[in-house]
Design a protein around this motif. Structure first.
Motif, short mmCIF file in Angstrom:
data_model
loop_
_atom_site.label_atom_id
_atom_site.label_comp_id
_atom_site.label_asym_id
_atom_site.label_seq_id
_atom_site.Cartn_x
_atom_site.Cartn_y
_atom_site.Cartn_z
N LEU A 380 0.83 -1.20 0.00
CA LEU A 380 0.00 0.00 0.00
C LEU A 380 0.87 1.26 0.00
O LEU A 380 0.51 2.27 -0.60
N LEU A 381 2.01 1.18 0.68
CA LEU A 381 2.93 2.32 0.72
C LEU A 381 3.40 2.68 -0.68
O LEU A 381 3.63 3.84 -1.01
N ALA A 382 3.55 1.64 -1.52
CA ALA A 382 4.01 1.86 -2.89
C ALA A 382 2.85 2.10 -3.84
O ALA A 382 3.05 2.16 -5.06
N SER A 383 1.64 2.20 -3.29
CA SER A 383 0.43 2.39 -4.10
C SER A 383 0.22 1.23 -5.08
O SER A 383 -0.22 1.41 -6.22
N LYS A 384 0.58 0.03 -4.63
CA LYS A 384 0.46 -1.17 -5.47
C LYS A 384 -0.72 -2.02 -5.01
O LYS A 384 -1.13 -1.93 -3.85
N PRO A 385 -1.21 -2.89 -5.90
CA PRO A 385 -2.27 -3.80 -5.48
C PRO A 385 -1.74 -4.77 -4.42
O PRO A 385 -0.57 -5.13 -4.44
N ALA A 386 -2.59 -5.15 -3.50
CA ALA A 386 -2.23 -6.16 -2.51
C ALA A 386 -3.33 -7.20 -2.55
O ALA A 386 -4.50 -6.90 -2.33
N LYS A 387 -2.96 -8.43 -2.91
CA LYS A 387 -3.94 -9.48 -3.13
C LYS A 387 -4.78 -9.73 -1.87
O LYS A 387 -4.23 -9.85 -0.78
N ASP A 388 -6.08 -9.79 -2.06
CA ASP A 388 -7.01 -10.07 -0.96
C ASP A 388 -6.86 -9.11 0.22
O ASP A 388 -7.01 -9.50 1.36
N TRP A 389 -6.55 -7.87 -0.06
CA TRP A 389 -6.45 -6.90 1.04
C TRP A 389 -7.83 -6.75 1.70
O TRP A 389 -8.85 -6.83 1.02
N ARG A 390 -7.86 -6.51 2.99
CA ARG A 390 -9.13 -6.49 3.73
C ARG A 390 -10.09 -5.42 3.21
O ARG A 390 -9.68 -4.31 2.88
N LYS A 391 -11.38 -5.83 3.12
CA LYS A 391 -12.43 -4.91 2.72
C LYS A 391 -13.31 -4.56 3.92
O LYS A 391 -14.30 -3.83 3.81
N SER A 392 -12.98 -5.17 5.07
CA SER A 392 -13.78 -4.92 6.27
C SER A 392 -12.82 -4.97 7.46
O SER A 392 -11.74 -5.55 7.36
N MET A 393 -13.23 -4.34 8.56
CA MET A 393 -12.38 -4.41 9.75
C MET A 393 -13.22 -4.78 10.96
O MET A 393 -14.41 -4.51 11.03
N TYR A 394 -12.54 -5.41 11.92
CA TYR A 394 -13.19 -5.94 13.13
C TYR A 394 -12.76 -5.11 14.32
O TYR A 394 -11.57 -4.80 14.46
N TYR A 395 -13.72 -4.75 15.17
CA TYR A 395 -13.45 -3.89 16.33
C TYR A 395 -13.98 -4.55 17.60
O TYR A 395 -15.02 -5.20 17.58
N THR A 396 -13.24 -4.36 18.71
CA THR A 396 -13.73 -4.84 20.00
C THR A 396 -13.45 -3.79 21.07
O THR A 396 -12.44 -3.08 21.02
N TYR A 397 -14.36 -3.71 22.04
CA TYR A 397 -14.16 -2.83 23.21
C TYR A 397 -14.72 -3.56 24.42
O TYR A 397 -15.82 -4.10 24.36
N TYR A 398 -13.94 -3.57 25.50
CA TYR A 398 -14.31 -4.44 26.63
C TYR A 398 -14.55 -3.74 27.95
O TYR A 398 -15.12 -4.33 28.85
N GLU A 399 -14.03 -2.54 28.13
CA GLU A 399 -14.06 -1.99 29.49
C GLU A 399 -15.48 -1.80 29.97
O GLU A 399 -16.41 -1.68 29.19
N ASN A 400 -15.64 -1.77 31.31
CA ASN A 400 -16.97 -1.65 31.94
C ASN A 400 -17.84 -2.85 31.58
O ASN A 400 -18.99 -2.69 31.18
#
Ligand SMILES: [Ca+2]
Length: 490
Positions: A380-400
């Motif tokens: 990505l730094l080189a602005s190149k394609p990256a095979k199967d790069w993530r199209k979604s992201m996962y988030y978690t929050y636990y406190e309280n």
């Protein structure tokens, strides 16, 4: 799980770092991380409040990421995720209060400084650490204990306490420069982890910057007067409201203001402090860049600039972070490394805080431990394609993670409220794609939120229960389940 020692041995880190036949040119690494800093404090992300020539230089000469997200928007967990390249449930640091046993939890997993040190790097950590255990993998470390102080801060230097006079951002930079100057004449590459307390609450700028914004108004965010309609969890998070929680920080708050005037007064006051404290980071980054320029090291140094988590800078009428909403989820990310990072490139593919460790290791020619769940963003730094790069992201929050559903008690009106904490945000997990975001508050009778970020980028309308969106809900739930399996969080 392998012990750390076994993991490092398995990686064969004493072997010369080779890529094919040619030896990898090993960069120095300057990893800069600030505390609670949002992109809109930086000129390169569009801010017009204060000029930030050094942030802007990194963006102009390197890559600026517009979708860098954290996996748990809170100080200690995010720092542990950066170090280990792994989610909170893997490294064990789920909240800010993981104390006595934190070492045992985080130690089975290799951290990037440990791998770099084994690979022959000279390593150092200066500034804000905010994990309960002492730093590992560093030849030198000098950290602020806990949150640290802005003025005349205490430090712990390789285990010994010392107090240093001055302003935390300046002093931390002095420590960084002293260490860098000590590398003169050495042939080993170095890795400096340079982490600031600023602009974390109580948002204290350096005295020389404390009046930069006198007589000016900071623009109000579009969601400043959010009514939290359709979002029950946001409605209940009263502790996040700046007029309720920040008032005690400012005893000079005039007593005769109306409620809306009070809220605006507090916003202007804390936002100005926050911008001015960020200005000092830019100025001090300039001192380090000037040193690298003078010593001819700038172009052989991988510079990564980011923050540990985002922040509600008055967005939704709040301060602080924790929620998966955009201002809290997104952090700045600038990467400069000529030859590998295309100058001036603006990258919108999703990257995560767990990606920094594998990226640094890959560019250093060091093996990436299997425990690291992030992925190197080198292509990505080189602005190149990256095979199967993530199209979604996962988030978690636990406190309280205790039950907060006792509606008969209110943190602000009932002094007997036992579960009051400074931030009453319930644990949640979620998934974000380019267009949608689904959030699950699993301790809150399975409360769900769905946002259509194309139609509603400010996340003001929860469409989870709207019939038109039911196919999207189903798809997003499947994606959330898939990511939980991918990251072994089931
Ligand atoms: Ca933080």
């Amino acid at each position: 799980m392998m012990t750390r020692r076994e993991a490092l041995r398995t990686l064969g880190l004493s072997a010369p770092t080779m890529l094919g036949a040619a030896p990898v040119k090993r960069p120095n690494i300057l990893f800069v991380m600030t505390d609670d800093q949002v992109p809109q404090t930086m000129g390169c992300y569009g801010s017009t409040v204060l000029s930030t020539p050094n942030f802007d230089r990194l963006a102009r000469e390197g890559v600026r990421f517009t979708n860098c997200f954290v996996t748990n928007s809170l100080c200690a967990p995010s720092r542990a995720s950066v170090l280990t390249g792994a989610y909170s449930h893997i490294n064990g640091i789920r909240g800010n209060s993981e104390a006595a046993d934190a070492v045992e939890k985080i130690n089975p997993i290799a951290t990037y400084p440990e791998v770099l040190q084994k690979a022959g790097y000279k390593t150092a950590m200066v500034g804000k650490w905010h994990l309960a255990h002492n730093p590992t993998g560093f030849d030198y470390w000098c950290i602020l204990p806990g949150q640290g102080l802005y003025f005349d801060p205490d430090f712990i230097e390789n285990g010994a306490k010392k107090k240093i006079s001055g302003y935390a951002t300046d002093v931390t930079t002095d420590l960084a420069l002293n260490w860098l100057k000590g590398r003169a004449g050495e042939t080993q590459p170095w890795c400096l982890v340079f982490q600031h307390k600023a602009p974390h609450r109580p948002f204290k700028p350096a005295p020389r910057h404390a009046h930069l914004l006198d007589g000016k108004d900071v623009p109000y965010p579009a969601t400043f007067d959010d009514d939290y309609k359709t979002r029950q969890m946001a409605l209940e998070a009263k502790d996040m409201k700046l007029e309720l929680s920040l008032a005690p920080d400012y005893p000079e708050l005039p007593a005769d203001l109306s409620a809306p005037e009070k809220k605006k007064w507090l916003f202007q006051r804390f936002a100005k402090d926050y911008y001015e404290a960020s200005y000092s980071i830019d100025e001090n980054l300039g001192r380090v860049l000037a040193h690298l320029d003078r010593t001819g090291q700038t172009d052989n140094t991988l510079i990564i600039y980011t923050a540990d988590n985002g922040f509600f800078l008055g967005d939704h009428g709040w301060y602080d972070k924790r929620f998966m909403y955009e201002p809290s989820l997104r952090v700045p990310l600038l990467v400069r490394y000529p030859g590998k990072a295309k100058a001036g490139h603006v990258e919108s593919r999703f990257v995560l805080n767990i990606d920094h460790a594998p990226t640094m290791l890959q560019l250093a020619g060091a093996p990436v431990p299997a425990s690291m769940q992030g992925r190197a963003y080198t292509a990505l730094l080189a602005s190149k394609p990256a095979k199967d790069w993530r199209k979604s992201m996962y988030y978690t929050y636990y406190e309280n993670s205790w039950n907060l559903r006792d509606k008969s008690k209110d943190a602000f009106t009932d002094p007997s409220f036992q579960f009051f904490t400074a931030h009453r945000v319930s644990p949640h997990r979620g998934v974000r794609t380019e267009r949608y975001k689904l959030i699950h508050y699993y301790s809150e009778n399975n409360y769900w939120e769905l946002f259509d970020l194309k139609k509603d980028p400010n996340e003001l309308r929860n469409v989870y229960a709207e019939l038109d969106y039911s196919p999207i809900v189903a798809t997003m739930k499947k994606e959330l389940d898939r990511l939980r399996r991918v990251y072994k969080d089931v």
